[in-house]
Design an enzyme around this catalytic site. Structure first.
Site, PDB file in Angstrom:
ATOM      1  N   PHE A   1      31.677  -4.820  80.618  1.00 31.88           N
ATOM      2  CA  PHE A   1      31.905  -3.626  79.790  1.00 31.88           C
ATOM      3  C   PHE A   1      30.800  -2.440  80.206  1.00 31.88           C
ATOM      4  O   PHE A   1      29.848  -2.554  80.520  1.00 31.88           O
ATOM      5  CB  PHE A   1      31.603  -4.267  78.287  1.00 31.88           C
ATOM      6  CG  PHE A   1      32.735  -4.972  77.900  1.00 31.88           C
ATOM      7  CD1 PHE A   1      33.968  -4.824  77.424  1.00 31.88           C
ATOM      8  CD2 PHE A   1      32.319  -6.502  78.018  1.00 31.88           C
ATOM      9  CE1 PHE A   1      34.945  -5.856  77.195  1.00 31.88           C
ATOM     10  CE2 PHE A   1      33.346  -7.466  77.794  1.00 31.88           C
ATOM     11  CZ  PHE A   1      34.422  -7.160  77.284  1.00 31.88           C
ATOM     12  N   CYS A   2      31.389  -1.554  79.430  1.00 33.83           N
ATOM     13  CA  CYS A   2      30.546  -0.063  79.639  1.00 33.83           C
ATOM     14  C   CYS A   2      29.031  -0.368  79.401  1.00 33.83           C
ATOM     15  O   CYS A   2      28.764  -0.862  78.422  1.00 33.83           O
ATOM     16  CB  CYS A   2      31.064   0.720  78.803  1.00 33.83           C
ATOM     17  SG  CYS A   2      30.365   2.681  78.700  1.00 33.83           S
ATOM     18  N   PRO A   3      28.213   0.042  80.070  1.00 33.41           N
ATOM     19  CA  PRO A   3      28.372   0.795  81.423  1.00 33.41           C
ATOM     20  C   PRO A   3      28.231   0.109  82.702  1.00 33.41           C
ATOM     21  O   PRO A   3      28.332   0.834  83.689  1.00 33.41           O
ATOM     22  CB  PRO A   3      27.247   1.809  81.099  1.00 33.41           C
ATOM     23  CG  PRO A   3      26.015   0.782  80.780  1.00 33.41           C
ATOM     24  CD  PRO A   3      26.776  -0.298  79.659  1.00 33.41           C
TER      25      PRO A   3
END
Length: 84
Positions: A20-22
């Site tokens: 997941f981000c980042p």
């Protein structure tokens, strides 16, 4: 894009499935750095935010987003590294 996705020859692949981000963009940055100029990278991701982040990454750094595709929660991107 001038040729079908299935005819593209990739130089490297980045598997960001489950991240997941980042993390996907951070890994993308390193992977692109390792590619030769003009090299083609295929990215496989499951984080929906990559639909926004990866195109912006390409625009910001001058790389070409050759193609993108979404398949049942998996997002695929083909990125050509800019020429030096």
């Amino acid at each position: 894009m001038s040729e079908p996705i299935e005819n593209l020859t990739v130089d490297a692949e980045l598997d960001a499935v489950g991240l997941f981000c980042p993390e996907p963009v951070m890994m993308l940055h390193q992977k692109v750095r390792d590619l030769p100029a003009g090299g083609l990278l295929k990215v496989i991701a499951t984080d929906p935010s990559t639909r926004r982040d990866i195109p912006k990454f390409c625009v910001f750094l001058g790389h070409e987003l050759v193609a993108e595709q979404a398949e049942e929660g998996t997002f695929l991107y083909w990125i050509r590294k800019k020429s030096d």
